[in-house]
Design an enzyme around this catalytic site. Structure first.
Site: not given
Ligand code: PGA
Length: 266
Positions: A9-11, A95, A97, A182, A188, A228, A249
């Protein structure tokens, strides 16, 4: 036996030029004989670039969100049909976010604002059903905040979000959905959920699916862990019986790290 699905997931990272550079670094690092499924979810604007550069490789394309309507006056939204036309096979829904958690105090978090886009259980359900209706595979994210974990609400939250996402979904469809556990506090932040606990909560998700549809459907479903995931913890996480992949991510933005996570799959 479920295969492993690793999704990046490149966000909101990756101009088209950056996407091309990253993929050109990544592709030579992949083992073509590996049967781990690889999905890359770039920003909408880089979908075409990722599709072109990965053509003929095993990498599949995913989007990071979708709206549930086919078309119309929904400024800035992208429909499932548009994603299919853009070459997507997968789409992330729910997600953290994107989920609205405004007003939930998180003293250990940088900010009280955990999400900006207001997705609810109901909109996640609509997005998931719209994805399925268009033959997209939803990657449905669920997870608790730190405050919810501290209040011992993890299982109720995760099971409730899973069941809410599946309202109106048939057993056959539910078995094709990819679920992603998640924990919000691990995204993150560099904090990873211990592998035993991640496995246990993925088991809670599997249990929720079993309650709705029975054992067979729950055994067919893929459940990823996300939060993470890095080269040094991927092997342990991916070896767990209830963890069938990772939603990655930050580490998916580094070719060597993402390749190492893919290689760590059993
Ligand atoms: P992260 O994000 O690996 O940077 O913790 C994971 C995600 O939000 O899918």
């Amino acid at each position: 036996m479920r295969n492993t699905i690793i999704a990046g997931n490149w966000k909101m990272n990756g101009t088209r030029a950056e996407a091309e550079t990253l993929l050109k670094e990544l592709l030579p690092l992949l083992d073509p004989t590996d049967n781990t499924k690889i999905v890359i979810c770039p920003p909408f604007t880089a979908l075409a670039t990722v599709q072109t550069v990965t053509e003929g490789t095993e990498i599949e394309l995913g989007a990071q969100d979708v709206f549930w309507k086919d078309k119309g006056a929904y400024t800035a939204s992208i429909s499932p049909k548009m994603l299919v036309e853009a070459g997507c096979r997968y789409v992330i829904v729910g997600h953290s976010e994107r989920r609205g958690r405004f007003g939930v105090p998180e003293p250990d978090f940088d900010s009280n604002i955990l999400a900006y886009f207001g997705d609810s259980d109901e909109t996640v359900n609509r997005k998931l059903r719209a994805a399925l209706a268009n033959d997209l595979i939803p990657i449905c994210c669920v997870g608790e905040t730190l405050a919810e974990r501290q209040a011992n609400e993890t299982d109720a939250i995760v099971s409730g979000q899973t069941k809410a996402a599946l309202v109106g979904v048939s057993a056959e469809e539910a078995g094709t959905v990819v679920y992603a556990y998640e924990p919000v506090w691990a995204i993150g932040t560099g904090e990873t959920c211990a592998s035993e606990e991640a496995d246990r909560v993925c088991g809670v998700i599997r249990g929720a699916i079993a309650e709705l549809y029975g054992y067979e459907t729950s055994e067919a479903a893929h459940i990823q862990y996300g939060g993470s995931v890095k080269p040094d913890n991927a092997k342990e996480l991916l070896a767990k019986p209830n963890i069938d992949g990772a939603l990655v991510g930050g580490a998916s933005l580094k070719a060597a790290d993402f390749a190492a996570i893919i290689a760590a799959a059993p």
